[in-house]
Scaffold this motif. Sequence first.
Motif, PDB file in Angstrom:
ATOM      1  N   ASN A   1       0.911  -1.124   0.127  1.00 48.92           N
ATOM      2  CA  ASN A   1      -0.078  -0.061   0.000  1.00 48.92           C
ATOM      3  C   ASN A   1       0.993   1.200  -0.110  1.00 48.92           C
ATOM      4  O   ASN A   1       0.553   2.328  -0.495  1.00 48.92           O
TER       5      ASN A   1
ATOM      6  N   VAL B   1       1.860   1.951  -3.463  1.00 47.87           N
ATOM      7  CA  VAL B   1       0.785   1.996  -4.282  1.00 47.87           C
ATOM      8  C   VAL B   1       0.652   1.164  -5.462  1.00 47.87           C
ATOM      9  O   VAL B   1       0.568   1.444  -6.518  1.00 47.87           O
TER      10      VAL B   1
ATOM     11  N   ASN C   1      -0.353  -1.544  -7.963  1.00 45.80           N
ATOM     12  CA  ASN C   1      -1.715  -1.507  -8.738  1.00 45.80           C
ATOM     13  C   ASN C   1      -1.621  -2.772  -9.791  1.00 45.80           C
ATOM     14  O   ASN C   1      -0.403  -2.941 -10.142  1.00 45.80           O
ATOM     15  N   SER C   2      -2.505  -2.796 -10.533  1.00 50.63           N
ATOM     16  CA  SER C   2      -2.846  -4.226 -11.399  1.00 50.63           C
ATOM     17  C   SER C   2      -2.079  -3.792 -12.706  1.00 50.63           C
ATOM     18  O   SER C   2      -1.877  -4.842 -13.272  1.00 50.63           O
ATOM     19  N   ASN C   3      -1.453  -2.478 -12.896  1.00 48.00           N
ATOM     20  CA  ASN C   3      -0.606  -2.279 -14.097  1.00 48.00           C
ATOM     21  C   ASN C   3       0.776  -2.343 -13.959  1.00 48.00           C
ATOM     22  O   ASN C   3       1.680  -2.446 -14.774  1.00 48.00           O
ATOM     23  N   ASP C   4       1.137  -2.635 -12.707  1.00 48.64           N
ATOM     24  CA  ASP C   4       2.606  -2.598 -12.363  1.00 48.64           C
ATOM     25  C   ASP C   4       3.258  -3.990 -12.889  1.00 48.64           C
ATOM     26  O   ASP C   4       2.856  -4.991 -12.905  1.00 48.64           O
TER      27      ASP C   4
ATOM     28  N   TYR D   1      -4.294  -7.594  -5.352  1.00 47.64           N
ATOM     29  CA  TYR D   1      -4.050  -6.258  -6.318  1.00 47.64           C
ATOM     30  C   TYR D   1      -4.188  -6.632  -7.685  1.00 47.64           C
ATOM     31  O   TYR D   1      -4.027  -5.455  -8.567  1.00 47.64           O
TER      32      TYR D   1
END
Length: 270
Positions: free
Chosen positions: A46, A49, A51-54, A74
């Motif tokens: 967290n 941050v 996220n699903s695009n990482d 995530y």
Amino acid sequence: MPSHKYAINAVMLGDTSSLPWTNLGLWQVGIDYPQACQNLAITLANALVLNSNDYVLDLGCGWGASLNLWQQKYNVSHIDAVELQAECFQHLSRHKALKQINKYQGSFLNLKSLDLNSNYDAIMCIDALYHHALPHFLASIEPFTHGRTRLGFHYLVFTSRWASLSFLQKKKYRYLLGLADVKLDYIYSCHQLECVLKQFSWQHTDIQILTEPVLGGFSSYITAREKEFNHIHGLDGIKIKLTAKLCHLLFKEGILDYVQVVSYKSTESS
């Protein structure tokens, strides 16, 4: 005998799942060991941050609990994982839930020797880096970063009390930490740690102190588990008990802090 010096018996700690956790945990009242371990990982993710695009690189991923968490919580679909222990790596390779993840066996201090795919948006090392020299680690990950890479890891730092210790007291802690494969030469103050990161173009570093819920929490949990059950035994058990005693001592004496570190790659280095 434990299969590796970093091997930890997850069952003795309280995780019997097929993808068990083996970190110190981030403890709150009324939670069990797997929940505490997941808390430590989620708190770091967290802060990054995640996220699903990482495109994520998980270093020292153990038995794979964190890898499954990135997928399930995530929705991360691009994950590369590096694990040193052969037994853990074989387990990761066989587990169906991790079949979409690229897995590599080797040291995260020598990533150039591995056929990693790409530069990464987020690089994480959960509860493992304090066994190693930070500059060596930063040099290893450098070729796999870009101008917006985020880095997260856990480390140990000196508190202000350290400077007041005598030579003999410092020698005692050097010995005790050495038993846990932690070298005093690898430990910095918070300011020194930020300076080391800046030398490798990591900026906007956030250091969060987690000493009480991690070191204090783990030592209290093992003490209670040892009294309630007789599950902590043998060489694996001795290792767990000694780790808990060291955690208790460090927390009680207040000379070292357990910290979460999040830093961002400087755009000037892209």
